[in-house]
Design an enzyme around this catalytic site. Sequence first.
Site: not given
Length: 325
Positions: A5, A7, A27, A99, A184, A247, A249, A275
């Site tokens: 996403s 990148g 891929r 990150k 974060k 987000s 996370n 992450e």
Amino acid sequence: MGAGSWGTAFAKVLNDAGTEVTVWARRPEVAKVLATEHRNPSYLPDVELPGISATDDFRVALDGADTVVLAVPSQSLRANLEVWKDAIGPDATLLSLAKGIETGTLLRMSEVIASVTGAGTSRIAVLSGPNLAREIAAQQPAASVVACTDAARAEAVQHACATGYFRPYTNTDVVGCEIGGASKNVIALACGIAAGMGLGDNSIASLITRGLAEIIRLGVALGANPVTLAGLAGIGDLVATCTSPLSRNRSFGYVLGEGGSMQAAQEATHGQVAEGVKSCTSIRALAERQGVEMPLTTAVHRVCHEGLSVAEAVGQLLGRRMKPE
């Protein structure tokens, strides 16, 4: 290098800024659609990407590149760089979008890049800030920070990605930007858990504020400028990641807060990498090595990896001894 996403969205930013861009996709089928239909059906299917070249051959992507944008997850960066390093030009700028803190070594991403490629710190830059990929791909106004110990190189990257909707600032505090960007994600997991439990804005605001306090403690212990963490790469990134439903996370934590399992949370984020799930362990270990107290990070680690229930985690946090702010 990487067609996830962020990148993909950053490739669009570069292209919109007038910079020639080639995307490497792991891929072949993704690279083919990017090259022929100028879209990424796996991550940003509704976003048009005109003018962007794509390939699944890393040698083609890296040939003659003056800037190499590293947009793979933090825990796979080392393995990818080991494959790519000999194809990277001797003076190419290496710009990290990842990150995280590497598991085991406890290295920041710029340190991983240096250790694998042998590049000096003046060639390594990081990009951090409130960077929700879908909003940026939709050209909603956003700001970010390009950090590099070489101010001129940071400015070159800044000019390469400045558009009418994406405003990059420069900084020489690489440590502060990386610690803010990695930590974060963990606090966003905590905020997602709280939201999933049905807790309100007071609770979320308290988590963000106390989360920032522990991020600053760790950053300063590692040599960061606390002012950096009061800026876009610190509080800016923290607020966006902790409050937005975009987000990963926060979304992962939300499922845990509702009582879902780690597997259910992974499925809810459609297999995309959150992450903070891995970084919470590395950041906790890094904090312990520095003698820094990070209670929220520890609580998230215990929920994700030691089976602590979210109710127990909240109880332990509220039961900590009283002290000055």
